[in-house]
Design an enzyme around this catalytic site. Structure first.
Site, PDB file in Angstrom:
ATOM      1  N   HIS A  78       0.858  -1.189   0.000  1.00  0.00           N
ATOM      2  CA  HIS A  78       0.000   0.000   0.000  1.00  0.00           C
ATOM      3  C   HIS A  78       0.892   1.236   0.000  1.00  0.00           C
ATOM      4  CE1 HIS A  78      -2.855   3.005   1.483  1.00  0.00           C
ATOM      5  NE2 HIS A  78      -3.830   2.159   1.174  1.00  0.00           N
ATOM      6  N   CYS A 114      -3.752   2.593  -4.472  1.00  0.00           N
ATOM      7  CA  CYS A 114      -4.726   3.340  -3.684  1.00  0.00           C
ATOM      8  C   CYS A 114      -4.857   4.735  -4.293  1.00  0.00           C
ATOM      9  CB  CYS A 114      -4.272   3.406  -2.223  1.00  0.00           C
ATOM     10  SG  CYS A 114      -5.389   4.410  -1.230  1.00  0.00           S
ATOM     11  N   HIS A 145      -7.589   0.160  -4.185  1.00  0.00           N
ATOM     12  CA  HIS A 145      -8.502   0.884  -3.291  1.00  0.00           C
ATOM     13  C   HIS A 145      -8.943   2.089  -4.091  1.00  0.00           C
ATOM     14  CE1 HIS A 145      -6.294  -0.540   0.639  1.00  0.00           C
ATOM     15  NE2 HIS A 145      -6.906  -1.517   0.016  1.00  0.00           N
ATOM     16  N   ASP A 174     -13.167   2.537  -1.207  1.00  0.00           N
ATOM     17  CA  ASP A 174     -12.341   2.852  -0.038  1.00  0.00           C
ATOM     18  C   ASP A 174     -13.144   3.733   0.902  1.00  0.00           C
ATOM     19  OD1 ASP A 174     -10.141   2.795   1.563  1.00  0.00           O
ATOM     20  OD2 ASP A 174      -8.792   3.768   0.167  1.00  0.00           O
ATOM     21  N   HIS A 175     -12.447   4.498   1.704  1.00  0.00           N
ATOM     22  CA  HIS A 175     -13.118   5.315   2.710  1.00  0.00           C
ATOM     23  C   HIS A 175     -14.368   5.979   2.162  1.00  0.00           C
ATOM     24  CE1 HIS A 175      -8.837   6.092   4.445  1.00  0.00           C
ATOM     25  NE2 HIS A 175      -9.204   4.820   4.517  1.00  0.00           N
ATOM     26  N   TYR A 235     -15.098   3.890   7.401  1.00  0.00           N
ATOM     27  CA  TYR A 235     -15.538   2.525   7.126  1.00  0.00           C
ATOM     28  C   TYR A 235     -16.986   2.242   7.499  1.00  0.00           C
ATOM     29  CZ  TYR A 235     -10.809   1.509   5.732  1.00  0.00           C
ATOM     30  OH  TYR A 235      -9.621   1.502   5.053  1.00  0.00           O
TER      31      TYR A 235
HETATM   32  C1  DNO Z   1      -6.580   2.945   5.755  1.00  0.00           C
HETATM   33  C2  DNO Z   1      -6.017   1.847   4.966  1.00  0.00           C
HETATM   34  C3  DNO Z   1      -4.640   1.461   5.437  1.00  0.00           C
HETATM   35  C4  DNO Z   1      -4.171   0.203   4.746  1.00  0.00           C
HETATM   36  C5  DNO Z   1      -2.783  -0.202   5.156  1.00  0.00           C
HETATM   37  C6  DNO Z   1      -2.318  -1.403   4.390  1.00  0.00           C
HETATM   38  O1  DNO Z   1      -7.741   3.113   5.815  1.00  0.00           O
HETATM   39  O2  DNO Z   1      -6.032   2.102   3.616  1.00  0.00           O
HETATM   40  O3  DNO Z   1      -4.668   1.269   6.819  1.00  0.00           O
HETATM   41  O4  DNO Z   1      -5.032  -0.839   5.062  1.00  0.00           O
HETATM   42  O5  DNO Z   1      -1.882   0.824   4.951  1.00  0.00           O
HETATM   43  O6  DNO Z   1      -1.326  -2.041   5.104  1.00  0.00           O
END
Ligand code: DNO
Length: 357
Positions: A208, A246, A273, A318-319, A332
């Site tokens: 990531h 991401c 992501h 993602d978020h 989340y």
């Molecule tokens: C946050 C996530 C990160 C991700 C880590 C992967 O919301 O995108 O915590 O899971 O960096 O190791």
């Protein structure tokens, strides 16, 4: 492409697997064992339980986010070999259980960073935001840890393990003098040690990027742009040495052209992501809905690049914002991520009908 949703496990998530199962097109989760500390070998029975629960709900467990890396590995301390062996053992066990992708990061001290976990938006929702001047003006990392604790609504935040951050001064001392080059050397050592196991058990590693992709608290960054992704791929040529693309982490740096990065590194992108944000100044942003018109990213161009260059990647929304009065771990909640999953799949379906690869 397989659409998955991140799930933190029973007792750790406000959403249930049964709810996730009802989002059209979502076939699996990006799961984890939340209480495992970096360096611990994941117990076989707990992996089996998570798999069973997931499958009983009609979902697949093919992605793990994350198996966290012990700081001694990132720092290159003599004790790292024991922790690497533990990691190899966890990979074997996850591979045997059917896991195909492990997401991890190599960020020093902090995983992702925000300065506000509940910024109100004009539509009545709230969201996470980052203002660089707030961090730049802070010399005590305790303050940000405390702000996270207060803003998290009682949920533990991924990557913000209190057990680890309790020793924050010690961590800062250990990372003092560690440069990006050293981090890359240590990452290469780790990858060389685990790649044979990944190949044998068919488990792809997906790093990531750093979030945000610029230095914070004087700590060096490792994965922040095309240059660092190139460096990562060159560390070990195995296709099992891959990337979690991401969009929110890399994209906040306006110099990162996401569709171009996806096309360059497509065969190494095992997981994506996909989220949007609105840039409000060079290093300031807040997280918005996934919808292109709400933010700074062109989601159609991003999905087009994924469709063309990484068609077999797992993707997750993602978020999301907190909407409809939902109370959940910041970023989340179920609702806005479900909207995101549908929006991204709508774009994908349109691609599939109109584009030849
Ligand atoms: C946050 C996530 C990160 C991700 C880590 C992967 O919301 O995108 O915590 O899971 O960096 O190791």
């Amino acid at each position: 492409m397989k659409m998955v949703l991140r799930w933190f496990g029973p007792g750790h998530d406000s959403a249930s697997l049964e709810q996730i199962r009802q989002i059209p097109g979502v076939t699996g989760i990006a799961g984890t064992l939340m209480d495992k500390q970096p360096g611990e070998v994941w117990p076989e029975d707990e992996i089996a339980d998570l798999k069973k629960q997931t499958e009983d709900a009609g979902l697949e467990l093919q992605v793990i986010e994350s198996v966290n890396i012990h700081d001694d590995i990132k720092l290159g301390l003599p004790t790292r070999d024991g922790y690497i062996e533990a990691y190899r053992q966890t990979i074997r066990r996850l591979g045997k259980a059917g896991v195909r992708v492990i997401c991890y990061n190599f960020m020093p001290v902090f995983d992702w960073m925000r300065t506000d976990l509940r910024k109100p938006l004009p539509d009545g929702s709230n969201t996470m935001a980052y203002e660089h001047r707030i961090l730049a003006g802070m010399d005590d990392p305790h303050a940000i840890i405390e702000a996270f604790r207060q803003g998290s609504g009682g949920y533990s935040l991924p990557g913000w393990e209190p057990e680890r951050l309790a020793h924050i001064e010690k961590l800062f001392e250990l990372y003092d003098g560690i440069t990006t080059d050293r981090l890359f050397e240590n990452l290469g050592y780790f990858l060389d040690a685990i790649m044979p196991v990944c190949k044998q058990y068919d488990v792809r590693m997906a790093i990531h990027p750093d979030d945000p992709p610029w230095n914070i608290f004087g700590l060096p960054r490792v994965i922040a742009n095309g240059e660092s992704l190139k460096r990562l791929c060159a560390l070990n040529n195995s296709p099992y040495n891959g990337i979690t693309l991401c969009t929110g982490s890399l994209g906040v740096d306006a110099n990162n052209d996401l569709p171009a990065l996806i096309r360059t590194f497509g065969d190494r992108i095992h997981f994506a992501h996909v989220r949007n944000f609105k840039r409000t100044a060079e290093k300031d942003f807040y997280e918005c809905s996934h919808f292109s018109a709400d933010g700074s990213l062109d989601m159609v161009e991003i999905m087009r690049a994924l469709y063309e260059a990484a068609p077999n990647a797992y993707i997750r929304p993602d978020h999301g914002r907190m909407i409809w009065g939902e109370e959940a771990r910041p970023g989340y909640g179920l609702y806005d991520r479900a909207l995101g999953a549908m929006y991204l799949q709508g774009i994908w379906e349109t691609m599939a009908k109109n584009l030849r690869r």
